[in-house]
Write a protein that holds these residues in place. Structure first.
Motif, mmCIF file in Angstrom:
data_model
loop_
_atom_site.group_PDB
_atom_site.id
_atom_site.type_symbol
_atom_site.label_atom_id
_atom_site.label_comp_id
_atom_site.label_asym_id
_atom_site.label_seq_id
_atom_site.Cartn_x
_atom_site.Cartn_y
_atom_site.Cartn_z
ATOM 1 N N LYS A 8 0.832 -1.202 0.000
ATOM 2 C CA LYS A 8 0.000 0.000 0.000
ATOM 3 C C LYS A 8 0.867 1.254 0.000
ATOM 4 C CE LYS A 8 -4.083 -1.921 2.209
ATOM 5 N NZ LYS A 8 -4.917 -1.930 3.386
ATOM 6 N N HIS A 12 1.057 4.084 -3.035
ATOM 7 C CA HIS A 12 0.758 5.498 -2.809
ATOM 8 C C HIS A 12 1.890 6.371 -3.331
ATOM 9 C CE1 HIS A 12 -1.276 8.852 -1.011
ATOM 10 N NE2 HIS A 12 -0.170 9.214 -0.382
ATOM 11 N N LYS A 19 -5.397 9.126 -6.478
ATOM 12 C CA LYS A 19 -6.326 7.997 -6.359
ATOM 13 C C LYS A 19 -6.495 7.355 -7.733
ATOM 14 C CE LYS A 19 -10.491 6.513 -4.264
ATOM 15 N NZ LYS A 19 -10.061 5.251 -3.769
ATOM 16 N N TRP A 33 -5.142 -2.683 -3.137
ATOM 17 C CA TRP A 33 -6.513 -2.244 -2.895
ATOM 18 C C TRP A 33 -6.569 -1.601 -1.515
ATOM 19 C CZ3 TRP A 33 -9.770 -2.704 -6.934
ATOM 20 C CH2 TRP A 33 -9.365 -3.554 -7.953
ATOM 21 N N GLU A 34 -6.625 -0.264 -1.480
ATOM 22 C CA GLU A 34 -6.667 0.451 -0.219
ATOM 23 C C GLU A 34 -7.964 0.165 0.532
ATOM 24 O OE1 GLU A 34 -6.027 2.271 -3.126
ATOM 25 O OE2 GLU A 34 -3.863 2.302 -2.857
ATOM 26 N N GLU A 35 -9.055 0.079 -0.205
ATOM 27 C CA GLU A 35 -10.350 -0.176 0.408
ATOM 28 C C GLU A 35 -10.852 -1.557 0.017
ATOM 29 O OE1 GLU A 35 -13.267 2.875 -0.053
ATOM 30 O OE2 GLU A 35 -11.716 4.425 -0.163
ATOM 31 N N LYS A 36 -11.309 -2.284 1.016
ATOM 32 C CA LYS A 36 -11.832 -3.628 0.797
ATOM 33 C C LYS A 36 -13.028 -3.603 -0.151
ATOM 34 C CE LYS A 36 -14.042 -7.276 3.458
ATOM 35 N NZ LYS A 36 -14.448 -7.724 4.776
ATOM 36 N N ASP A 37 -13.897 -2.605 0.007
ATOM 37 C CA ASP A 37 -15.112 -2.537 -0.807
ATOM 38 C C ASP A 37 -14.827 -2.335 -2.290
ATOM 39 O OD1 ASP A 37 -16.762 -2.974 1.341
ATOM 40 O OD2 ASP A 37 -17.072 -0.844 1.753
ATOM 41 N N GLU A 38 -13.749 -1.654 -2.631
ATOM 42 C CA GLU A 38 -13.403 -1.472 -4.046
ATOM 43 C C GLU A 38 -13.149 -2.819 -4.714
ATOM 44 O OE1 GLU A 38 -10.009 1.071 -4.393
ATOM 45 O OE2 GLU A 38 -11.225 2.884 -4.416
ATOM 46 N N ASP A 41 -16.349 -4.781 -5.044
ATOM 47 C CA ASP A 41 -17.162 -4.240 -6.142
ATOM 48 C C ASP A 41 -16.674 -4.754 -7.493
ATOM 49 O OD1 ASP A 41 -18.742 -2.837 -4.386
ATOM 50 O OD2 ASP A 41 -17.784 -0.891 -4.766
ATOM 51 N N GLU A 94 -7.784 -11.256 4.420
ATOM 52 C CA GLU A 94 -8.113 -9.838 4.569
ATOM 53 C C GLU A 94 -9.547 -9.547 4.138
ATOM 54 O OE1 GLU A 94 -5.462 -6.999 2.795
ATOM 55 O OE2 GLU A 94 -3.704 -8.178 3.377
ATOM 56 N N TYR A 95 -10.116 -10.412 3.315
ATOM 57 C CA TYR A 95 -11.464 -10.213 2.783
ATOM 58 C C TYR A 95 -12.469 -11.202 3.367
ATOM 59 C CZ TYR A 95 -9.104 -7.161 -0.442
ATOM 60 O OH TYR A 95 -8.356 -6.146 -0.967
#
Length: 127
Positions: A8, A12, A19, A33-38, A41, A94-95
């Motif tokens: 991560k 960055h 972003k 993947w910084e955000e799990k939801d991304e 999706d 992680e997921y």
């Protein structure tokens, strides 16, 4: 876990602090993947695309019954498993584990597959 934090941080810095779109990361190997939801999706929408493609193929080819459903389930789960384990090489824990990633968006893609398959099959092969 430390490896994920390092990836991560490297991402960055490499992006200059910008972003990056989830879809541009979806087609890059070992994306961070910084955000799990991304990531979830992306998994969800890839499943929907697979459902439409297979529904069209199954509707054009006069495939019927349990065999069509079983092959869809195997292809859908198999392609996504290869995507997140080999292409993206994410840490499944992680997921929420392998099962959480495998079932993410599965039922909606299954419903979409059935709708596309039934409509095309009926339109092309019904007497």
């Amino acid at each position: 876990m430390a490896n994920s934090a390092k990836r991560k941080e490297d991402s960055h810095v490499a992006n200059g602090g910008l972003k990056v779109s989830p879809w541009s990361k979806a087609f890059n190997r070992n994306a961070v993947w910084e955000e799990k939801d991304e990531f979830l999706d992306v998994i969800y929408w890839i499943r929907q695309i697979i459902a439409i493609i297979l529904g069209v193929v199954w509707g054009i080819a006069p495939l019927k019954g349990f065999l069509g459903i079983a092959i869809f389930c195997a292809i859908n789960a198999g392609v996504l498993y290869l995507y997140f384990s080999s292409f993206q090489q994410i840490d499944e824990e992680e997921y929420g584990g392998l099962w959480e990633l495998t079932k993410e968006g599965f039922m909606t893609s299954f419903a979409l597959f059935l709708v596309v398959w039934i409509i095309l099959y009926t339109a092309l092969h019904y007497d």
